[in-house]
Each structure stands twice: as structure tokens, then as C-alpha cells.
Design a protein around this motif. Structure first.
Motif, PDB file in Angstrom:
ATOM      1  N   ALA A  50     -56.245 -49.627   3.964  1.00 25.85           N
ATOM      2  CA  ALA A  50     -57.059 -48.457   4.538  1.00 25.85           C
ATOM      3  C   ALA A  50     -56.489 -47.005   3.829  1.00 25.85           C
ATOM      4  CB  ALA A  50     -57.457 -48.274   5.997  1.00 25.85           C
ATOM      5  N   ALA A  51     -54.925 -46.910   4.211  1.00 33.11           N
ATOM      6  CA  ALA A  51     -54.423 -45.738   3.869  1.00 33.11           C
ATOM      7  C   ALA A  51     -54.113 -45.546   2.461  1.00 33.11           C
ATOM      8  CB  ALA A  51     -53.051 -45.778   4.644  1.00 33.11           C
ATOM      9  N   LEU A  52     -54.189 -46.819   1.745  1.00 30.83           N
ATOM     10  CA  LEU A  52     -53.906 -46.482   0.342  1.00 30.83           C
ATOM     11  C   LEU A  52     -55.532 -46.137  -0.334  1.00 30.83           C
ATOM     12  CD1 LEU A  52     -52.044 -49.793  -0.604  1.00 30.83           C
ATOM     13  CD2 LEU A  52     -50.989 -47.027  -0.684  1.00 30.83           C
ATOM     14  N   ILE A  53     -56.612 -46.643   0.295  1.00 32.61           N
ATOM     15  CA  ILE A  53     -57.882 -46.455  -0.056  1.00 32.61           C
ATOM     16  C   ILE A  53     -58.197 -44.861   0.043  1.00 32.61           C
ATOM     17  CG2 ILE A  53     -60.289 -46.732   0.268  1.00 32.61           C
ATOM     18  CD1 ILE A  53     -59.636 -49.601   0.741  1.00 32.61           C
ATOM     19  N   GLY A  54     -57.844 -44.326   1.298  1.00 27.87           N
ATOM     20  CA  GLY A  54     -57.946 -42.931   1.719  1.00 27.87           C
ATOM     21  C   GLY A  54     -57.124 -42.112   0.748  1.00 27.87           C
ATOM     22  N   MET A  55     -55.787 -42.376   0.245  1.00 30.53           N
ATOM     23  CA  MET A  55     -55.060 -41.818  -0.628  1.00 30.53           C
ATOM     24  C   MET A  55     -55.533 -41.615  -1.984  1.00 30.53           C
ATOM     25  SD  MET A  55     -51.213 -42.325  -1.578  1.00 30.53           S
ATOM     26  CE  MET A  55     -50.682 -42.691  -0.074  1.00 30.53           C
ATOM     27  N   LEU A  56     -56.250 -42.739  -2.413  1.00 33.70           N
ATOM     28  CA  LEU A  56     -56.865 -42.718  -3.758  1.00 33.70           C
ATOM     29  C   LEU A  56     -58.169 -41.856  -3.762  1.00 33.70           C
ATOM     30  CD1 LEU A  56     -57.107 -43.944  -6.650  1.00 33.70           C
ATOM     31  CD2 LEU A  56     -58.357 -45.901  -5.552  1.00 33.70           C
ATOM     32  N   ALA A  57     -58.670 -42.096  -2.681  1.00 30.79           N
ATOM     33  CA  ALA A  57     -60.102 -41.345  -2.616  1.00 30.79           C
ATOM     34  C   ALA A  57     -59.804 -40.021  -2.674  1.00 30.79           C
ATOM     35  CB  ALA A  57     -60.914 -41.524  -1.205  1.00 30.79           C
ATOM     36  N   THR A  58     -58.655 -39.401  -1.863  1.00 28.99           N
ATOM     37  CA  THR A  58     -58.291 -37.820  -1.949  1.00 28.99           C
ATOM     38  C   THR A  58     -58.029 -37.717  -3.139  1.00 28.99           C
ATOM     39  OG1 THR A  58     -57.502 -38.093   0.667  1.00 28.99           O
ATOM     40  CG2 THR A  58     -56.729 -36.265  -0.832  1.00 28.99           C
ATOM     41  N   ALA A  59     -57.271 -38.294  -4.078  1.00 29.82           N
ATOM     42  CA  ALA A  59     -56.692 -37.789  -5.259  1.00 29.82           C
ATOM     43  C   ALA A  59     -58.041 -37.682  -6.328  1.00 29.82           C
ATOM     44  CB  ALA A  59     -55.891 -38.787  -5.971  1.00 29.82           C
ATOM     45  N   VAL A  60     -58.890 -38.738  -6.336  1.00 31.92           N
ATOM     46  CA  VAL A  60     -60.119 -38.883  -7.054  1.00 31.92           C
ATOM     47  C   VAL A  60     -60.946 -37.400  -6.472  1.00 31.92           C
ATOM     48  CG1 VAL A  60     -62.083 -39.732  -7.732  1.00 31.92           C
ATOM     49  CG2 VAL A  60     -60.091 -41.170  -7.549  1.00 31.92           C
ATOM     50  N   ALA A  61     -61.074 -37.205  -5.238  1.00 37.34           N
ATOM     51  CA  ALA A  61     -61.760 -35.952  -5.052  1.00 37.34           C
ATOM     52  C   ALA A  61     -61.172 -34.759  -5.495  1.00 37.34           C
ATOM     53  CB  ALA A  61     -61.957 -35.948  -3.473  1.00 37.34           C
ATOM     54  N   ALA A  62     -59.890 -34.793  -5.529  1.00 37.19           N
ATOM     55  CA  ALA A  62     -59.294 -33.478  -6.044  1.00 37.19           C
ATOM     56  C   ALA A  62     -59.354 -33.380  -7.319  1.00 37.19           C
ATOM     57  CB  ALA A  62     -57.557 -33.435  -5.640  1.00 37.19           C
ATOM     58  N   MET A  63     -59.438 -34.301  -8.158  1.00 36.38           N
ATOM     59  CA  MET A  63     -59.503 -34.485  -9.509  1.00 36.38           C
ATOM     60  C   MET A  63     -61.101 -33.854  -9.856  1.00 36.38           C
ATOM     61  SD  MET A  63     -57.521 -37.390 -11.460  1.00 36.38           S
ATOM     62  CE  MET A  63     -58.233 -38.722 -10.286  1.00 36.38           C
ATOM     63  N   VAL A  64     -61.968 -34.147  -9.078  1.00 30.41           N
ATOM     64  CA  VAL A  64     -63.339 -33.749  -9.432  1.00 30.41           C
ATOM     65  C   VAL A  64     -63.487 -32.202  -9.174  1.00 30.41           C
ATOM     66  CG1 VAL A  64     -65.921 -33.954  -8.383  1.00 30.41           C
ATOM     67  CG2 VAL A  64     -64.363 -35.911  -8.677  1.00 30.41           C
ATOM     68  N   ALA A  65     -62.954 -31.814  -8.050  1.00 29.99           N
ATOM     69  CA  ALA A  65     -62.876 -30.198  -7.501  1.00 29.99           C
ATOM     70  C   ALA A  65     -62.063 -29.320  -8.817  1.00 29.99           C
ATOM     71  CB  ALA A  65     -62.134 -30.167  -6.260  1.00 29.99           C
ATOM     72  N   TYR A  66     -61.042 -30.203  -9.165  1.00 27.70           N
ATOM     73  CA  TYR A  66     -60.264 -29.379 -10.251  1.00 27.70           C
ATOM     74  C   TYR A  66     -60.963 -29.482 -11.391  1.00 27.70           C
ATOM     75  CZ  TYR A  66     -56.041 -29.275  -7.242  1.00 27.70           C
ATOM     76  OH  TYR A  66     -55.298 -29.001  -6.304  1.00 27.70           O
ATOM     77  N   TYR A  67     -61.823 -30.209 -11.876  1.00 24.15           N
ATOM     78  CA  TYR A  67     -62.653 -30.290 -13.136  1.00 24.15           C
ATOM     79  C   TYR A  67     -63.748 -29.385 -13.036  1.00 24.15           C
ATOM     80  CZ  TYR A  67     -65.369 -32.208 -16.970  1.00 24.15           C
ATOM     81  OH  TYR A  67     -66.108 -32.350 -17.925  1.00 24.15           O
ATOM     82  N   THR A  68     -64.427 -29.441 -12.070  1.00 31.39           N
ATOM     83  CA  THR A  68     -65.482 -28.561 -11.964  1.00 31.39           C
ATOM     84  C   THR A  68     -64.987 -27.110 -11.491  1.00 31.39           C
ATOM     85  OG1 THR A  68     -65.906 -28.890  -9.537  1.00 31.39           O
ATOM     86  CG2 THR A  68     -66.843 -30.515 -11.144  1.00 31.39           C
ATOM     87  N   GLY A  69     -63.961 -26.932 -10.970  1.00 34.20           N
ATOM     88  CA  GLY A  69     -63.584 -25.416 -10.524  1.00 34.20           C
ATOM     89  C   GLY A  69     -64.243 -25.113  -9.387  1.00 34.20           C
ATOM     90  N   ASP A  70     -64.816 -25.873  -8.609  1.00 34.34           N
ATOM     91  CA  ASP A  70     -65.475 -25.716  -7.266  1.00 34.34           C
ATOM     92  C   ASP A  70     -65.103 -26.267  -6.125  1.00 34.34           C
ATOM     93  OD1 ASP A  70     -67.355 -24.912  -5.411  1.00 34.34           O
ATOM     94  OD2 ASP A  70     -68.949 -24.949  -6.838  1.00 34.34           O
ATOM     95  N   ALA A  71     -64.256 -25.698  -5.219  1.00 39.18           N
ATOM     96  CA  ALA A  71     -63.719 -26.286  -4.062  1.00 39.18           C
ATOM     97  C   ALA A  71     -64.788 -27.110  -3.519  1.00 39.18           C
ATOM     98  CB  ALA A  71     -63.346 -25.150  -3.204  1.00 39.18           C
ATOM     99  N   ARG A  72     -66.039 -26.915  -3.109  1.00 38.06           N
ATOM    100  CA  ARG A  72     -66.934 -27.457  -2.402  1.00 38.06           C
ATOM    101  C   ARG A  72     -67.111 -29.039  -3.170  1.00 38.06           C
ATOM    102  NH1 ARG A  72     -73.150 -25.407  -3.847  1.00 38.06           N
ATOM    103  NH2 ARG A  72     -72.762 -25.285  -6.097  1.00 38.06           N
ATOM    104  N   ASP A  73     -66.782 -29.222  -4.308  1.00 40.12           N
ATOM    105  CA  ASP A  73     -67.242 -30.406  -4.833  1.00 40.12           C
ATOM    106  C   ASP A  73     -65.993 -31.575  -4.567  1.00 40.12           C
ATOM    107  OD1 ASP A  73     -69.264 -29.485  -6.459  1.00 40.12           O
ATOM    108  OD2 ASP A  73     -68.317 -29.236  -8.249  1.00 40.12           O
ATOM    109  N   PHE A  74     -65.052 -30.865  -3.799  1.00 44.44           N
ATOM    110  CA  PHE A  74     -63.869 -31.804  -3.402  1.00 44.44           C
ATOM    111  C   PHE A  74     -64.500 -32.702  -2.403  1.00 44.44           C
ATOM    112  CE2 PHE A  74     -60.988 -33.224   0.106  1.00 44.44           C
ATOM    113  CZ  PHE A  74     -59.967 -33.491  -0.612  1.00 44.44           C
ATOM    114  N   PHE A  75     -65.773 -32.623  -1.825  1.00 41.29           N
ATOM    115  CA  PHE A  75     -66.269 -33.370  -0.845  1.00 41.29           C
ATOM    116  C   PHE A  75     -67.440 -34.182  -1.446  1.00 41.29           C
ATOM    117  CE2 PHE A  75     -64.498 -29.645   1.001  1.00 41.29           C
ATOM    118  CZ  PHE A  75     -63.808 -30.150   2.073  1.00 41.29           C
ATOM    119  N   LEU A  76     -67.660 -34.009  -2.644  1.00 41.67           N
ATOM    120  CA  LEU A  76     -68.622 -34.914  -3.460  1.00 41.67           C
ATOM    121  C   LEU A  76     -68.595 -36.467  -3.237  1.00 41.67           C
ATOM    122  CD1 LEU A  76     -69.890 -32.928  -6.694  1.00 41.67           C
ATOM    123  CD2 LEU A  76     -71.067 -33.477  -4.702  1.00 41.67           C
ATOM    124  N   ILE A  77     -67.331 -36.788  -3.438  1.00 42.79           N
ATOM    125  CA  ILE A  77     -66.895 -38.235  -3.131  1.00 42.79           C
ATOM    126  C   ILE A  77     -67.324 -38.657  -1.855  1.00 42.79           C
ATOM    127  CG2 ILE A  77     -65.078 -39.824  -3.147  1.00 42.79           C
ATOM    128  CD1 ILE A  77     -65.953 -38.903  -6.051  1.00 42.79           C
TER     129      ILE A  77
END
Length: 239
Positions: free
Chosen positions: A76-103
Motif C-alpha cells: 500500500a505504501a509503495l502504491i501511494g508513493m508511486l501515485a504521488t510521483a505520477v501526480a507530481a509529474m502530471v502537475a509539473y507537465y501542465t504547470g498547474d498545481a491543481r492538476d496534482f490532484f487529477l490522478i
């Protein structure tokens, strides 16, 4: 208590706890730690996404270490860490902080859909999960009472995901990343605990009195019509 409420092992069927069957509240508590770390870092840094993501990943990593020390699977912790990393990449790619929560938003929408479909096709996911944990596997599907009970209780889990989707969608649309962080933390541990309690009540309330409980699925009795030889003998007409 009524003796019919207990199975052969002395376990109560009505007083059985879904939280205990699912492993207690530890999973829900651990799932809430990374979002809380994200929220605390987000507020303390004045909305710095990189700082908040870093603290969230650090919290997930700490949970992995604790699980390994306790000789538990840190899945569960590993899945949470991976989800956080993917969410961060989405937000950095779009340049919009709210997109961190899209995942988070999309995963909850997918979960709501998956749970609803599982009920409609008569494979309610709560039964699949509990059956796997307590060793009954899929035998509960041959028990009409348990199948019905698991289906009813699974709708509570659908509602849980729908609540998150509605809240997250509204806040994402309003471009409120701070409130998204707040609600992500608020709708983790408290909502999961409420969902487990409510679905547990529905599950055990739907099991008929006298049924041996979720640990002992009962196959339906064969109809006597299918076995004519099993029918009781009737006296022959007098000659």
C-alpha cells in the motif's frame, strides 16, 4: 446473546467486525499519512508544490520502512508513493498545481465505476476482498444470502468514491489547490472509517438470523424435485 448468532467456532455472526476482517484501521491510518504530510508542507511552504510532494513521498518512504521492519508487505505504501510521483509529474507537465490532484480524482472515479459494475454483474468487490482475506475465496457466491449482503454493502463503497469525485471535481474546477489538499486529507482516514463502519452494519444486518456468517458460506439446498428418489415414500393404495 442468542446462541444462533454464533458459528461453530464461537464467533458471533452479527457482532463480527468488518474492520477486523479487513485488518483493522491501520491501513486507513497509513493511507492518510502522506496526504496529511502533503497538506502540512503545502501550507508551511506557501503552496510550493515541490516541497509538498517531497514531504508526501518521504512520508510514504517512512511507511515502507516501518512495514519492512514489522515484516509486513509494504504494498500500500509503495502504491501511494508511486501515485504521488505520477501526480507530481502530471502537475509539473501542465504547470498547474491543481492538476496534482487529477490522478486522485480519476482513480476515485474509476473505483466507483468498478465497484458499481461488480455489483451489477453479481461479483461485488467487497465479497471478493473479504473472501480472499478470510479464506472463503468465492464460495460466498453460491450462498444467496451472502451474495445479497455483499452486494448491498458494496454500494456504500461506491458512495464513498462518488463523494470524493464530487468534492474533488468541484474544487478542481474552481482552481482551489489548497482546498483540494485539505479535502484530500479530510476524505482519507475519516471517510474510510465511516465507510467501513456503515458497510459493515449493512453487511451483517442483511445476513438472516440463524445464518452461520461470512466465514461459513452455505450452498442452497437441492430441491427435492431434482431428486425424485429422495422424496418420502407414500403408502400404497389398498388393493
Amino acid at each position: 446473546m442468542d446462541g444462533a448468532r454464533f458459528d461453530a467456532d464461537g464467533d458471533p455472526t452479527r457482532e463480527e467486525s468488518l474492520s477486523r476482517l479487513l485488518g483493522g484501521g491501520r491501513t486507513a491510518l497509513e493511507a492518510s499519512i502522506p496526504p496529511i504530510a502533503f497538506l502540512a508542507a503545502w501550507l508551511a511552504s506557501g503552496g510550493a508544490l515541490s516541497v509538498a510532494v517531497g514531504w508526501s513521498i518521504a512520508a510514504s518512504a517512512a511507511l515502507v520502512v516501518v512495514a519492512l521492519v514489522q515484516r509486513r508487505r509494504p504494498r500500500a505504501a509503495l502504491i501511494g508513493m508511486l501515485a504521488t510521483a505520477v501526480a507530481a509529474m502530471v502537475a509539473y507537465y501542465t504547470g498547474d498545481a491543481r492538476d496534482f490532484f487529477l490522478i486522485q480524482l480519476l482513480s476515485n472515479a474509476a473505483s466507483a465505476l468498478a465497484w458499481a459494475i461488480s455489483i451489477l454483474v453479481r461479483w461485488p468487490l467487497l465479497g471478493v476482498i473479504v473472501g480472499g482475506l478470510i479464506g472463503t475465496r468465492t464460495r460466498w457466491r453460491r450462498d444467496p444470502a451472502l451474495l445479497r449482503a455483499y452486494a448491498r454493502a458494496s454500494w456504500i463503497w461506491v458512495l464513498q468514491y462518488v463523494v470524493r469525485v464530487v468534492v474533488f471535481t468541484a474544487l478542481w474546477w474552481l482552481d482551489e489547490p489548497t482546498w483540494l489538499a485539505v479535502m484530500r486529507a479530510a476524505l482519507t482516514y475519516p471517510l474510510v472509517i465511516a465507510c467501513v463502519a456503515a458497510s459493515g452494519w449493512v453487511l451483517f444486518a442483511a445476513i438472516p438470523k440463524g445464518h452461520p456468517g461470512v466465514r461459513k458460506p452455505q450452498a442452497p439446498e437441492e430441491g427435492r424435485a431434482a431428486h425424485p428418489s429422495a422424496a418420502p415414500d407414500t403408502p400404497a393404495d389398498p388393493a
